[in-house]
Design a protein around this motif. Structure first.
Motif, PDB file in Angstrom:
ATOM      1  N   ARG A  53     -22.217 -30.146  13.260  1.00  0.00           N
ATOM      2  CA  ARG A  53     -21.972 -28.704  13.669  1.00  0.00           C
ATOM      3  C   ARG A  53     -22.810 -27.947  13.505  1.00  0.00           C
ATOM      4  O   ARG A  53     -23.282 -27.004  14.345  1.00  0.00           O
ATOM      5  N   TYR A  54     -23.613 -27.941  12.186  1.00  0.00           N
ATOM      6  CA  TYR A  54     -24.592 -26.959  11.904  1.00  0.00           C
ATOM      7  C   TYR A  54     -25.940 -27.207  12.909  1.00  0.00           C
ATOM      8  O   TYR A  54     -26.624 -26.377  13.099  1.00  0.00           O
ATOM      9  N   THR A  55     -26.280 -28.426  13.143  1.00  0.00           N
ATOM     10  CA  THR A  55     -27.261 -29.019  13.868  1.00  0.00           C
ATOM     11  C   THR A  55     -27.233 -28.204  15.348  1.00  0.00           C
ATOM     12  O   THR A  55     -28.050 -27.689  15.775  1.00  0.00           O
ATOM     13  N   GLN A  79     -28.810 -30.188   4.000  1.00  0.00           N
ATOM     14  CA  GLN A  79     -28.184 -30.328   2.733  1.00  0.00           C
ATOM     15  C   GLN A  79     -26.854 -31.107   2.734  1.00  0.00           C
ATOM     16  O   GLN A  79     -26.765 -32.104   2.133  1.00  0.00           O
ATOM     17  N   GLU A  80     -26.314 -30.798   4.067  1.00  0.00           N
ATOM     18  CA  GLU A  80     -25.012 -31.797   4.299  1.00  0.00           C
ATOM     19  C   GLU A  80     -25.455 -33.127   4.598  1.00  0.00           C
ATOM     20  O   GLU A  80     -24.748 -33.967   4.087  1.00  0.00           O
ATOM     21  N   MET A  81     -26.580 -33.388   5.076  1.00  0.00           N
ATOM     22  CA  MET A  81     -27.058 -34.827   5.325  1.00  0.00           C
ATOM     23  C   MET A  81     -27.360 -35.305   3.904  1.00  0.00           C
ATOM     24  O   MET A  81     -26.917 -36.569   3.569  1.00  0.00           O
ATOM     25  N   ALA A 131     -15.161 -24.034   7.845  1.00  0.00           N
ATOM     26  CA  ALA A 131     -15.430 -25.484   7.441  1.00  0.00           C
ATOM     27  C   ALA A 131     -15.833 -25.454   5.877  1.00  0.00           C
ATOM     28  O   ALA A 131     -15.426 -26.230   5.325  1.00  0.00           O
ATOM     29  N   GLU A 132     -16.592 -24.565   5.547  1.00  0.00           N
ATOM     30  CA  GLU A 132     -17.266 -24.626   4.076  1.00  0.00           C
ATOM     31  C   GLU A 132     -16.021 -24.235   3.133  1.00  0.00           C
ATOM     32  O   GLU A 132     -16.027 -25.070   2.069  1.00  0.00           O
ATOM     33  N   ARG A 133     -15.179 -23.477   3.490  1.00  0.00           N
ATOM     34  CA  ARG A 133     -13.859 -23.226   2.711  1.00  0.00           C
ATOM     35  C   ARG A 133     -13.186 -24.289   2.692  1.00  0.00           C
ATOM     36  O   ARG A 133     -12.423 -24.660   1.616  1.00  0.00           O
ATOM     37  N   GLU A 163     -23.157 -26.387  -4.005  1.00  0.00           N
ATOM     38  CA  GLU A 163     -24.017 -26.077  -2.716  1.00  0.00           C
ATOM     39  C   GLU A 163     -23.159 -25.607  -1.503  1.00  0.00           C
ATOM     40  O   GLU A 163     -23.698 -24.716  -0.878  1.00  0.00           O
ATOM     41  N   GLU A 164     -22.030 -26.281  -1.637  1.00  0.00           N
ATOM     42  CA  GLU A 164     -21.105 -25.632  -0.660  1.00  0.00           C
ATOM     43  C   GLU A 164     -20.780 -24.231  -0.775  1.00  0.00           C
ATOM     44  O   GLU A 164     -20.421 -23.504   0.161  1.00  0.00           O
ATOM     45  N   GLU A 165     -20.595 -23.906  -2.174  1.00  0.00           N
ATOM     46  CA  GLU A 165     -20.186 -22.507  -2.504  1.00  0.00           C
ATOM     47  C   GLU A 165     -21.345 -21.421  -1.839  1.00  0.00           C
ATOM     48  O   GLU A 165     -21.091 -20.451  -1.436  1.00  0.00           O
ATOM     49  N   GLU A 166     -22.591 -22.113  -2.229  1.00  0.00           N
ATOM     50  CA  GLU A 166     -23.879 -21.238  -1.746  1.00  0.00           C
ATOM     51  C   GLU A 166     -23.771 -21.164  -0.409  1.00  0.00           C
ATOM     52  O   GLU A 166     -24.080 -20.249  -0.009  1.00  0.00           O
ATOM     53  N   HIS A 167     -23.434 -22.244   0.271  1.00  0.00           N
ATOM     54  CA  HIS A 167     -23.490 -22.236   1.872  1.00  0.00           C
ATOM     55  C   HIS A 167     -22.413 -21.187   2.325  1.00  0.00           C
ATOM     56  O   HIS A 167     -22.696 -20.320   3.205  1.00  0.00           O
ATOM     57  N   ALA A 168     -21.056 -21.000   1.675  1.00  0.00           N
ATOM     58  CA  ALA A 168     -20.260 -20.079   2.155  1.00  0.00           C
ATOM     59  C   ALA A 168     -20.865 -18.581   1.701  1.00  0.00           C
ATOM     60  O   ALA A 168     -20.257 -17.830   2.560  1.00  0.00           O
TER      61      ALA A 168
HETATM   62 FE   LIG Z   1     -22.126 -26.939   3.225  1.00  0.00          FE
END
Ligand SMILES: [Fe+2]
Ligand SMILES: [Fe+2]
Length: 177
Positions: A53-55, A79-81, A131-133, A163-168
């Motif tokens: 999705r991000y890509t 980072q997801e990878m 998605a991050e949430r 890292e997911e919290e940083e993404h959000a």
């Molecule tokens: Fe993420």
């Protein structure tokens, strides 16, 4: 009461000698490893869908803020990878087979692959924030479920969760500008 801890090293040494083929999974492993492997395989699917999705969003984004948003999406995708790879390595350590099967990725993932129109940067940001949430909530629940029964998998999930919290937070910043 707190100093009644006795480590039965004799028992531990005997247990360790049995089932040597299980590698790092010992008798003190406190949870069903098959269940943890299944959960981690769904984490792999989730991370792969997030990477896709991000890509997709990074490449298709257009408009005035394109560069900034695409750069953030590209960084998150990488980072997801890495998250998928780390979960896969843990599956392997636990004696399982990492499941990257594209035929079942979407069904197993906790989040959705979405394709907003290229000029809808705000919509893209919102889809990724949602998605991050979802990922944050589901990983928090896995961490709570694991508790102290598999500290290594728990710490892996905690590290990914951070890292997911940083993404959000990054996406929220972009939505605010
Ligand atoms: Fe993420
Ligand atoms: Fe991730």
């Amino acid at each position: 009461m707190s100093d009644d801890f006795v480590l039965d090293v004799t028992r531990i040494r005997e247990d360790a000698r049995r089932k040597m083929e299980a590698g790092p999974v010992t008798d003190s492993y406190g949870v069903d490893s098959e269940r943890v492997i299944d959960i981690l395989n769904d984490v792999i699917a989730t991370e792969m869908v997030c990477w896709l999705r991000y890509t997709r969003h990074a490449i298709s984004a257009t408009g005035i803020d394109r560069a900034q948003v695409a750069a953030e999406f590209t960084e998150h995708a990488a980072q997801e990878m890495q998250h998928a790879m780390r979960a896969a390595e843990r599956v392997s350590q636990l004696g399982g087979e990492p499941d990257f099967d594209p035929a079942t990725l979407a069904r197993r993932a906790h989040t959705d692959y979405t394709t907003p129109s290229p000029n809808e940067l705000k919509e893209m940001l919102e889809h990724n924030l949602l998605a991050e949430r979802i990922v944050i909530s589901s990983y928090q629940e896995i961490v709570r479920w694991l508790a102290d029964r598999d500290p290594t998998t728990r710490r892996l999930l905690e590290s990914i969760l951070e890292e997911e919290e940083e993404h959000a937070d990054d996406i929220l910043d972009l939505l605010g500008t």
